[in-house]
Design a protein around this motif. Sequence first.
Motif, PDB file in Angstrom:
ATOM      1  N   CYS A  99       0.783  -0.803   0.014  1.00 39.51           N
ATOM      2  CA  CYS A  99      -0.108  -0.110   0.058  1.00 39.51           C
ATOM      3  C   CYS A  99       1.139   1.562  -0.219  1.00 39.51           C
ATOM      4  CB  CYS A  99      -0.678   0.352   1.419  1.00 39.51           C
ATOM      5  SG  CYS A  99      -2.203  -0.968   1.004  1.00 39.51           S
ATOM      6  N   VAL A 100       0.502   2.711  -0.470  1.00 34.67           N
ATOM      7  CA  VAL A 100       0.709   4.346  -0.440  1.00 34.67           C
ATOM      8  C   VAL A 100       0.061   4.760   0.475  1.00 34.67           C
ATOM      9  CG1 VAL A 100       1.851   5.834  -1.690  1.00 34.67           C
ATOM     10  CG2 VAL A 100       1.778   3.855  -2.486  1.00 34.67           C
ATOM     11  N   VAL A 101       0.400   4.758   1.481  1.00 27.76           N
ATOM     12  CA  VAL A 101      -0.119   5.843   2.760  1.00 27.76           C
ATOM     13  C   VAL A 101       0.505   7.093   2.793  1.00 27.76           C
ATOM     14  CG1 VAL A 101      -1.424   5.560   5.253  1.00 27.76           C
ATOM     15  CG2 VAL A 101      -0.973   3.805   3.352  1.00 27.76           C
ATOM     16  N   HIS A 102      -0.561   8.446   2.562  1.00 31.67           N
ATOM     17  CA  HIS A 102      -0.055   9.314   1.922  1.00 31.67           C
ATOM     18  C   HIS A 102      -0.216  10.233   2.830  1.00 31.67           C
ATOM     19  CE1 HIS A 102      -0.041   9.285  -2.370  1.00 31.67           C
ATOM     20  NE2 HIS A 102      -0.781   7.777  -2.093  1.00 31.67           N
ATOM     21  N   SER A 103      -0.723   9.660   4.534  1.00 32.98           N
ATOM     22  CA  SER A 103      -0.442  11.231   5.648  1.00 32.98           C
ATOM     23  C   SER A 103      -0.466  10.106   7.177  1.00 32.98           C
ATOM     24  CB  SER A 103      -1.594  11.447   5.338  1.00 32.98           C
ATOM     25  OG  SER A 103      -1.466  12.522   6.477  1.00 32.98           O
ATOM     26  N   GLY A 104       0.367   8.634   7.041  1.00 31.33           N
ATOM     27  CA  GLY A 104       0.618   8.130   8.080  1.00 31.33           C
ATOM     28  C   GLY A 104      -0.224   7.087   7.948  1.00 31.33           C
ATOM     29  N   ILE A 105      -0.790   6.086   9.055  1.00 33.45           N
ATOM     30  CA  ILE A 105      -0.662   5.110   9.602  1.00 33.45           C
ATOM     31  C   ILE A 105      -0.915   5.255  11.349  1.00 33.45           C
ATOM     32  CG2 ILE A 105      -1.412   2.134  10.063  1.00 33.45           C
ATOM     33  CD1 ILE A 105       0.639   2.299   7.258  1.00 33.45           C
ATOM     34  N   ARG A 106      -2.111   5.040  11.999  1.00 34.92           N
ATOM     35  CA  ARG A 106      -1.829   5.181  13.185  1.00 34.92           C
ATOM     36  C   ARG A 106      -2.915   3.574  13.862  1.00 34.92           C
ATOM     37  NH1 ARG A 106      -2.863   8.682  17.393  1.00 34.92           N
ATOM     38  NH2 ARG A 106      -2.128  10.689  15.912  1.00 34.92           N
ATOM     39  N   LEU A 107      -1.990   3.050  14.803  1.00 34.56           N
ATOM     40  CA  LEU A 107      -2.051   1.738  15.738  1.00 34.56           C
ATOM     41  C   LEU A 107      -2.101   1.671  16.556  1.00 34.56           C
ATOM     42  CD1 LEU A 107      -0.810  -0.540  12.782  1.00 34.56           C
ATOM     43  CD2 LEU A 107      -3.173  -0.639  13.058  1.00 34.56           C
ATOM     44  N   THR A 108      -2.411   3.293  17.123  1.00 36.33           N
ATOM     45  CA  THR A 108      -2.059   3.103  18.889  1.00 36.33           C
ATOM     46  C   THR A 108      -2.776   1.940  19.314  1.00 36.33           C
ATOM     47  OG1 THR A 108      -1.537   6.063  17.948  1.00 36.33           O
ATOM     48  CG2 THR A 108      -1.725   4.521  20.759  1.00 36.33           C
ATOM     49  N   ASP A 109      -2.118   1.220  20.450  1.00 37.56           N
ATOM     50  CA  ASP A 109      -2.863  -0.099  21.378  1.00 37.56           C
ATOM     51  C   ASP A 109      -4.057  -0.626  20.447  1.00 37.56           C
ATOM     52  OD1 ASP A 109      -2.213   1.346  23.673  1.00 37.56           O
ATOM     53  OD2 ASP A 109      -3.220   3.152  23.610  1.00 37.56           O
ATOM     54  N   ALA A 110      -3.498  -0.567  19.194  1.00 37.34           N
ATOM     55  CA  ALA A 110      -3.519  -1.852  18.430  1.00 37.34           C
ATOM     56  C   ALA A 110      -3.915  -2.998  18.845  1.00 37.34           C
ATOM     57  CB  ALA A 110      -4.165  -1.373  17.100  1.00 37.34           C
ATOM     58  N   LEU A 126       3.040  -5.130   7.034  1.00 36.86           N
ATOM     59  CA  LEU A 126       3.436  -4.453   6.170  1.00 36.86           C
ATOM     60  C   LEU A 126       4.375  -4.493   5.111  1.00 36.86           C
ATOM     61  CD1 LEU A 126       3.588  -1.873   9.385  1.00 36.86           C
ATOM     62  CD2 LEU A 126       1.135  -2.328   7.802  1.00 36.86           C
ATOM     63  N   ASN A 127       4.774  -5.492   4.401  1.00 44.21           N
ATOM     64  CA  ASN A 127       6.226  -5.872   3.393  1.00 44.21           C
ATOM     65  C   ASN A 127       5.765  -4.390   2.419  1.00 44.21           C
ATOM     66  OD1 ASN A 127       6.300  -8.037   4.790  1.00 44.21           O
ATOM     67  ND2 ASN A 127       6.153  -9.295   3.513  1.00 44.21           N
ATOM     68  N   GLN A 128       6.964  -3.976   1.881  1.00 44.72           N
ATOM     69  CA  GLN A 128       7.031  -3.581   0.548  1.00 44.72           C
ATOM     70  C   GLN A 128       5.549  -1.981   0.578  1.00 44.72           C
ATOM     71  OE1 GLN A 128       6.547  -5.499  -3.247  1.00 44.72           O
ATOM     72  NE2 GLN A 128       7.022  -7.369  -2.064  1.00 44.72           N
ATOM     73  N   THR A 129       5.356  -1.868   1.857  1.00 45.14           N
ATOM     74  CA  THR A 129       4.421  -0.868   2.326  1.00 45.14           C
ATOM     75  C   THR A 129       4.895   0.373   1.748  1.00 45.14           C
ATOM     76  OG1 THR A 129       2.874  -2.421   3.052  1.00 45.14           O
ATOM     77  CG2 THR A 129       2.425   0.643   3.970  1.00 45.14           C
ATOM     78  N   VAL A 130       4.382   1.756   1.383  1.00 42.26           N
ATOM     79  CA  VAL A 130       5.306   3.037   1.169  1.00 42.26           C
ATOM     80  C   VAL A 130       4.389   4.354   2.586  1.00 42.26           C
ATOM     81  CG1 VAL A 130       5.741   5.121  -0.150  1.00 42.26           C
ATOM     82  CG2 VAL A 130       6.426   2.996  -1.190  1.00 42.26           C
ATOM     83  N   ASP A 179       3.783 -13.030  14.245  1.00 45.96           N
ATOM     84  CA  ASP A 179       4.622 -11.501  13.549  1.00 45.96           C
ATOM     85  C   ASP A 179       3.976 -10.490  13.393  1.00 45.96           C
ATOM     86  OD1 ASP A 179       6.989 -13.815  13.455  1.00 45.96           O
ATOM     87  OD2 ASP A 179       5.993 -14.582  12.250  1.00 45.96           O
ATOM     88  N   LEU A 180       4.900  -9.699  13.111  1.00 44.92           N
ATOM     89  CA  LEU A 180       4.653  -8.199  13.054  1.00 44.92           C
ATOM     90  C   LEU A 180       6.719  -8.019  11.076  1.00 44.92           C
ATOM     91  CD1 LEU A 180       4.815  -4.600  14.062  1.00 44.92           C
ATOM     92  CD2 LEU A 180       5.443  -4.927  12.171  1.00 44.92           C
ATOM     93  N   GLN A 181       5.085  -8.729  10.102  1.00 41.06           N
ATOM     94  CA  GLN A 181       6.695  -8.057   9.324  1.00 41.06           C
ATOM     95  C   GLN A 181       5.755  -7.317   8.229  1.00 41.06           C
ATOM     96  OE1 GLN A 181       5.110 -12.038   6.435  1.00 41.06           O
ATOM     97  NE2 GLN A 181       4.873 -13.072   8.490  1.00 41.06           N
ATOM     98  N   ALA A 182       7.596  -6.434   8.447  1.00 42.96           N
ATOM     99  CA  ALA A 182       6.888  -4.918   7.256  1.00 42.96           C
ATOM    100  C   ALA A 182       8.730  -4.675   6.974  1.00 42.96           C
ATOM    101  CB  ALA A 182       7.204  -3.791   8.675  1.00 42.96           C
ATOM    102  N   GLU A 183       9.155  -6.200   6.057  1.00 50.61           N
ATOM    103  CA  GLU A 183       9.868  -5.999   4.879  1.00 50.61           C
ATOM    104  C   GLU A 183       9.560  -5.289   3.906  1.00 50.61           C
ATOM    105  OE1 GLU A 183      10.603  -9.833   4.073  1.00 50.61           O
ATOM    106  OE2 GLU A 183      10.760 -10.780   6.654  1.00 50.61           O
ATOM    107  N   MET A 184      11.061  -4.691   3.487  1.00 48.01           N
ATOM    108  CA  MET A 184      10.852  -3.600   1.706  1.00 48.01           C
ATOM    109  C   MET A 184       9.683  -2.418   2.396  1.00 48.01           C
ATOM    110  SD  MET A 184      12.332  -6.192  -0.856  1.00 48.01           S
ATOM    111  CE  MET A 184      12.782  -5.173  -2.228  1.00 48.01           C
TER     112      MET A 184
END
Length: 533
Positions: free
Chosen positions: A148-159, A167-171, A191-196
Amino acid sequence: MTEPGDGDAPADLQLTSAEWSMWQAFRNGSTCDLHIGDPVRDDPHGQHLWGPERRVRARVVALLLLDGPPAQPGRVSALKLTGAYITDTLDVAGGTIKPFVELRDCRFEAEVVLPESRFTTLRLVNCAIPRVEAARLHTEGDLHLPRCVVHSGIRLTDAHIGTDLMLNQTVVHKDRQGRSIMADGLTVAQDLQAEMLESYGELSLRGATIGVSLSLRGSRLSNPFGRRALNAPQLTVERTLYLTAAGLANSPFSSSATPPYGIAHTPSRGTRIQRFECEGGMRLDDGRFGDAVDFEHARFIMESDQELSLRRIQTPELRFLGERPQRGRVILSGARVVNLVDKSAAWPGLGGLWMAGFAYETLIPRGHFPLAQRLQWVAAATPEYAPEPYEMLATSLRTSGEDSDAREVLLAKQRRRRETLPLAAKAWGFLQDWTVAYGYRPGRAAVWMAILWAIGTIYFSMSPPPPLKAGEAPPWNPYLYSLDLLLPVIDLNQGAAWKPGGGAQWAAAVLILAGWVLATTVAAGASRLLRRQ
């Protein structure tokens, strides 16, 4: 609202053809594909406008998710939507969404609002999204946001994520506060996968808990004008934190274990790789990592006031195998590790490394890392003299059976300490170093004793002193007389029987003083060895 058992949409919704197709696909659990068949025009991140035939109102999507029609007999309802343009704000805050949700290659006109909502599984794959607002989101299964391409941030506080967060290959670009992903207090069961991943802003994971591993293989974190690119104090990872390289997708060694956006495992030798790169500071203070923290092939680009801070982390293994930072500081103060796996080319130079209170048990160098360079490593961490890094290194070497290297480290500690002493003490230190190396080289004392004994024997053979009392002195023996003068405490019944005068008296005084210096220094060194310090 729909009538019980009624699968038709309310008349006032006035569904478009795209929405009607989505409605029917939801009822039988199939995919509603709104692609037109042109890869360029179907790209959600491209510049081409999407016409009304692909537009779906967010209120219709929300209705399906929160209070959708019943499934067709023998089917399970699910929202599987591909290639759609979702207009307005998709807002299901506080709602409970039971159907499986997977949106692929979609464009969102406005932010996705999910705070305090509950999902079974939510997958947004290769979507263009202005912002994801999902504080206190709860999923029983996965939350996937790959490519995904997210232009103004992701909020996952206390999720709370029931299985995996991907979040692989996410921008992700930063929001107005300069944060790309705000996930303080996040809990991921597996797992938290945030590769690339590409993160432009601060990625915040303060107090997050990851049930298995956290992988940032091949990712790029960029926040050059802020304080940190990754801010994750008190992070808990039950297995391993990977800040390493990833095999590129076209490499025969890369993995697609979770199609079609799988995991890129740490590459084998010869694999084309993409390094993990952090442009800006990183903070992992007080973190707990059950297996390891791995920095192999990592690259850090910092300004002089930025830090790679590992204060008080605890982990069985720290693999510090990245590129040497050219600026900034690496802070290991108070960290506790069992195995330190490192290489000489990974550590910064003088002033760039702090490790007061850093404790490790076993050194596992990767490649050539001689003792001289290891001492430079300690010196780089102590611009001002501190004994703890030297003592920790000596203890580790002695535990590994390298007793001679351990003594060399402790000798280097004494020489470094000498630089801080006043002039008289410094002169005494030079004398101890020059004669017996502070007692860490006792063989040198034996050599000096032999030299002085030979000189004394020759001198007193040529100039024998008269007896103290005539007729009571033992037979004259210049060998025993010189040895009696050199050896403190031990009495060979020679030194007190003769009365040297003139030059002989000065020669005797020199031998006595030299004997005490050598003996006390060797005794001090022996006591250090016996105490194994």
